[in-house]
Design a protein around this motif. Structure first.
Motif, PDB file in Angstrom:
ATOM      1  N   HIS A 140       0.842  -1.186   0.000  1.00 34.23           N
ATOM      2  CA  HIS A 140       0.000   0.000   0.000  1.00 34.23           C
ATOM      3  C   HIS A 140       0.883   1.243   0.000  1.00 34.23           C
ATOM      4  O   HIS A 140       1.982   1.238   0.570  1.00 34.23           O
ATOM      5  N   CYS A 141       0.376   2.283  -0.607  1.00 33.90           N
ATOM      6  CA  CYS A 141       1.091   3.563  -0.599  1.00 33.90           C
ATOM      7  C   CYS A 141       1.188   4.101   0.827  1.00 33.90           C
ATOM      8  O   CYS A 141       0.437   3.693   1.720  1.00 33.90           O
ATOM      9  N   SER A 142       2.081   5.049   1.013  1.00 37.69           N
ATOM     10  CA  SER A 142       2.290   5.628   2.334  1.00 37.69           C
ATOM     11  C   SER A 142       1.105   6.512   2.732  1.00 37.69           C
ATOM     12  O   SER A 142       0.279   6.901   1.902  1.00 37.69           O
ATOM     13  N   ALA A 143       1.071   6.843   4.021  1.00 38.29           N
ATOM     14  CA  ALA A 143       0.031   7.731   4.541  1.00 38.29           C
ATOM     15  C   ALA A 143       0.580   9.112   4.868  1.00 38.29           C
ATOM     16  O   ALA A 143      -0.049   9.876   5.604  1.00 38.29           O
ATOM     17  N   VAL A 144       1.750   9.443   4.321  1.00 41.08           N
ATOM     18  CA  VAL A 144       2.357  10.746   4.600  1.00 41.08           C
ATOM     19  C   VAL A 144       1.436  11.874   4.136  1.00 41.08           C
ATOM     20  O   VAL A 144       0.898  11.839   3.025  1.00 41.08           O
ATOM     21  N   LYS A 145       1.259  12.882   5.001  1.00 45.16           N
ATOM     22  CA  LYS A 145       0.333  13.975   4.711  1.00 45.16           C
ATOM     23  C   LYS A 145       1.026  15.302   4.464  1.00 45.16           C
ATOM     24  O   LYS A 145       0.443  16.191   3.842  1.00 45.16           O
ATOM     25  N   ASP A 146       2.235  15.463   4.975  1.00 46.11           N
ATOM     26  CA  ASP A 146       2.914  16.749   4.901  1.00 46.11           C
ATOM     27  C   ASP A 146       4.133  16.666   3.998  1.00 46.11           C
ATOM     28  O   ASP A 146       4.916  15.715   4.091  1.00 46.11           O
ATOM     29  N   LEU A 147       4.300  17.665   3.155  1.00 43.04           N
ATOM     30  CA  LEU A 147       5.433  17.693   2.247  1.00 43.04           C
ATOM     31  C   LEU A 147       6.752  17.639   3.001  1.00 43.04           C
ATOM     32  O   LEU A 147       7.723  17.028   2.528  1.00 43.04           O
ATOM     33  N   SER A 148       6.799  18.225   4.174  1.00 44.24           N
ATOM     34  CA  SER A 148       8.045  18.238   4.946  1.00 44.24           C
ATOM     35  C   SER A 148       8.454  16.850   5.411  1.00 44.24           C
ATOM     36  O   SER A 148       9.607  16.646   5.811  1.00 44.24           O
ATOM     37  N   ASP A 149       7.534  15.882   5.364  1.00 49.80           N
ATOM     38  CA  ASP A 149       7.838  14.503   5.743  1.00 49.80           C
ATOM     39  C   ASP A 149       8.041  13.600   4.532  1.00 49.80           C
ATOM     40  O   ASP A 149       8.307  12.400   4.698  1.00 49.80           O
ATOM     41  N   ALA A 150       7.925  14.145   3.337  1.00 52.37           N
ATOM     42  CA  ALA A 150       7.875  13.320   2.127  1.00 52.37           C
ATOM     43  C   ALA A 150       9.248  13.074   1.524  1.00 52.37           C
ATOM     44  O   ALA A 150      10.082  13.979   1.439  1.00 52.37           O
ATOM     45  N   ILE A 152      10.694  12.105  -2.083  1.00 54.91           N
ATOM     46  CA  ILE A 152      10.182  12.222  -3.451  1.00 54.91           C
ATOM     47  C   ILE A 152      11.307  11.950  -4.427  1.00 54.91           C
ATOM     48  O   ILE A 152      12.415  12.462  -4.267  1.00 54.91           O
ATOM     49  N   SER A 153      11.026  11.153  -5.439  1.00 63.20           N
ATOM     50  CA  SER A 153      12.022  10.940  -6.490  1.00 63.20           C
ATOM     51  C   SER A 153      11.653  11.752  -7.726  1.00 63.20           C
ATOM     52  O   SER A 153      10.482  12.027  -7.992  1.00 63.20           O
ATOM     53  N   ILE A 154      12.679  12.140  -8.452  1.00 66.87           N
ATOM     54  CA  ILE A 154      12.540  12.907  -9.688  1.00 66.87           C
ATOM     55  C   ILE A 154      13.133  12.080 -10.822  1.00 66.87           C
ATOM     56  O   ILE A 154      14.186  11.461 -10.671  1.00 66.87           O
ATOM     57  N   GLY A 155      12.457  12.072 -11.976  1.00 64.84           N
ATOM     58  CA  GLY A 155      12.960  11.344 -13.131  1.00 64.84           C
ATOM     59  C   GLY A 155      14.208  11.980 -13.702  1.00 64.84           C
ATOM     60  O   GLY A 155      14.581  13.111 -13.364  1.00 64.84           O
ATOM     61  N   ASP A 156      14.869  11.266 -14.578  1.00 63.19           N
ATOM     62  CA  ASP A 156      16.106  11.742 -15.185  1.00 63.19           C
ATOM     63  C   ASP A 156      15.904  13.037 -15.955  1.00 63.19           C
ATOM     64  O   ASP A 156      14.806  13.339 -16.436  1.00 63.19           O
ATOM     65  N   PHE A 157      16.983  13.776 -16.110  1.00 67.71           N
ATOM     66  CA  PHE A 157      16.943  14.979 -16.926  1.00 67.71           C
ATOM     67  C   PHE A 157      16.766  14.613 -18.398  1.00 67.71           C
ATOM     68  O   PHE A 157      17.180  13.543 -18.850  1.00 67.71           O
ATOM     69  N   LEU A 174      13.129  20.926  -8.785  1.00 68.41           N
ATOM     70  CA  LEU A 174      14.108  20.486  -7.796  1.00 68.41           C
ATOM     71  C   LEU A 174      14.341  21.549  -6.725  1.00 68.41           C
ATOM     72  O   LEU A 174      14.426  21.237  -5.529  1.00 68.41           O
ATOM     73  N   ALA A 175      14.439  22.793  -7.141  1.00 65.75           N
ATOM     74  CA  ALA A 175      14.664  23.871  -6.187  1.00 65.75           C
ATOM     75  C   ALA A 175      13.488  23.999  -5.227  1.00 65.75           C
ATOM     76  O   ALA A 175      13.670  24.137  -4.003  1.00 65.75           O
ATOM     77  N   GLU A 176      12.282  23.934  -5.759  1.00 65.52           N
ATOM     78  CA  GLU A 176      11.088  24.090  -4.933  1.00 65.52           C
ATOM     79  C   GLU A 176      10.917  22.921  -3.972  1.00 65.52           C
ATOM     80  O   GLU A 176      10.707  23.100  -2.768  1.00 65.52           O
ATOM     81  N   LEU A 177      11.016  21.716  -4.493  1.00 63.28           N
ATOM     82  CA  LEU A 177      10.836  20.547  -3.629  1.00 63.28           C
ATOM     83  C   LEU A 177      12.008  20.370  -2.676  1.00 63.28           C
ATOM     84  O   LEU A 177      11.834  19.965  -1.527  1.00 63.28           O
ATOM     85  N   GLU A 254      -0.405  19.538  -2.794  1.00 58.41           N
ATOM     86  CA  GLU A 254       0.907  20.178  -2.631  1.00 58.41           C
ATOM     87  C   GLU A 254       1.829  19.861  -3.801  1.00 58.41           C
ATOM     88  O   GLU A 254       2.512  20.740  -4.328  1.00 58.41           O
ATOM     89  N   ILE A 255       1.858  18.607  -4.230  1.00 57.63           N
ATOM     90  CA  ILE A 255       2.755  18.232  -5.319  1.00 57.63           C
ATOM     91  C   ILE A 255       2.295  18.834  -6.634  1.00 57.63           C
ATOM     92  O   ILE A 255       3.092  19.423  -7.376  1.00 57.63           O
ATOM     93  N   MET A 256       1.023  18.726  -6.942  1.00 61.99           N
ATOM     94  CA  MET A 256       0.540  19.212  -8.236  1.00 61.99           C
ATOM     95  C   MET A 256       0.659  20.728  -8.353  1.00 61.99           C
ATOM     96  O   MET A 256       0.930  21.254  -9.438  1.00 61.99           O
ATOM     97  N   SER A 257       0.481  21.460  -7.257  1.00 55.49           N
ATOM     98  CA  SER A 257       0.641  22.908  -7.323  1.00 55.49           C
ATOM     99  C   SER A 257       2.090  23.296  -7.607  1.00 55.49           C
ATOM    100  O   SER A 257       2.362  24.252  -8.346  1.00 55.49           O
ATOM    101  N   ARG A 258       3.029  22.536  -7.073  1.00 51.10           N
ATOM    102  CA  ARG A 258       4.437  22.827  -7.330  1.00 51.10           C
ATOM    103  C   ARG A 258       4.859  22.433  -8.742  1.00 51.10           C
ATOM    104  O   ARG A 258       5.707  23.088  -9.343  1.00 51.10           O
ATOM    105  N   VAL A 259       4.289  21.366  -9.278  1.00 50.00           N
ATOM    106  CA  VAL A 259       4.533  21.022 -10.672  1.00 50.00           C
ATOM    107  C   VAL A 259       4.026  22.141 -11.581  1.00 50.00           C
ATOM    108  O   VAL A 259       4.717  22.566 -12.511  1.00 50.00           O
TER     109      VAL A 259
END
Length: 265
Positions: A140-150, A152-157, A174-177, A254-259
């Motif tokens: 099951h996916c995680s139950a993390v609710k806050d970005l400060s606890d997350a 996150i992986s980013i795909g290759d350039f 990258l800078a924002e996250l 939170e994630i979609m707004s930063r994207v």
């Protein structure tokens, strides 16, 4: 959507065959197939073996593979999609983060998924409506609710023509996250990124591209594990999407707004 559960043993046998080849054959030749894009002789051997196996077991279902493209035409909406080694750059350097990724797709959505990480002794399966599993155990996916606890992986350039504007978005993201998330990771294999979101090891992965052999199996894992997979505009991910953004549900806004902010520049 039809139930294709009877084809799951074929999918798992195919990735098991691939794992055996990878375990017994070190890369002996690395060939460039584009700007900073490579293929090894093992990638080719795996795809050829899996193609032959699936052609024999499911002759009416075409296959799209990363290395040899589309195997042909079929009147059916079903198609297999294969990445023989996702994370070739890692594999070629002896970094044990790579995966075999196989999905059965109905139209634009995966209905079966089998991912094997041969150097981590871990395999993943999912069936539409049937849950997601790691080594046979439900996940099951995680139950993390806050970005400060997350985490996150980013795909290759991006590489090749037009890479610069695409990478400006990645750098902004990258800078924002990096300023707000607990940790950022770049693992180098989209199949692993998605499997680890499904398993709760990552809380999100953001891949600003969408190659179906890299993503479709992992997308099904995430959804069956309770996560979301979206395009950059918030629409549901399909094989035709531009981006692949997998998120544990509580982090969606939170994630979609930063994207969106990174894309606006």
């Amino acid at each position: 959507m039809a139930d294709h559960a009877e084809l799951m043993p074929i999918a798992t046998q195919a990735v098991s065959m691939a794992r055996t080849i990878i375990h017994h054959r070190a890369p002996a030749a690395v060939t460039t197939k584009g700007d900073r894009d490579m293929v090894t002789d093992v990638d080719l051997a795996v795809e050829e073996a899996v193609r032959a196996f699936l052609a024999k077991e499911t002759p009416d279902i075409r296959l799209v593979g990363e290395e040899h493209g589309d195997s042909g035409t079929s009147e059916s909406d079903l198609w297999w999609v294969l990445d023989p080694i996702d994370g070739t750059a890692n594999f070629a350097r002896g970094i044990p983060l790579s995966a075999v990724s196989l999905a059965l797709v109905d139209g634009t959505q995966a209905v079966l998924a089998a991912i094997d990480m041969p150097f981590m002794n871990t395999w993943y399966t999912a069936r539409a409506g049937g849950g997601a599993y790691a080594n046979g155990e439900p996940m099951h996916c995680s139950a993390v609710k806050d970005l400060s606890d997350a985490v996150i992986s980013i795909g290759d350039f991006a590489v090749g023509d037009g890479a610069a504007p695409k990478n400006r978005v990645r750098l902004a993201l990258l800078a924002e996250l990096g300023a707000n998330a607990q940790r950022i990771r770049m693992i180098g294999t989209a199949a692993t990124d998605l499997a680890w979101v499904a398993q709760g090891r990552l809380d999100a992965t953001i891949n600003l591209s969408n190659k179906p052999w890299d993503t479709l199996a992992g997308v099904l894992l995430v959804r069956e594990a309770g996560g979301l997979v979206l395009d950059h505009d918030g629409s549901q991910h399909t094989s035709d999407s531009a981006n692949t953004i997998a998120i544990t549900p509580a982090l969606k806004n939170e994630i979609m707004s930063r994207v969106a902010e990174a894309r606006r520049g």
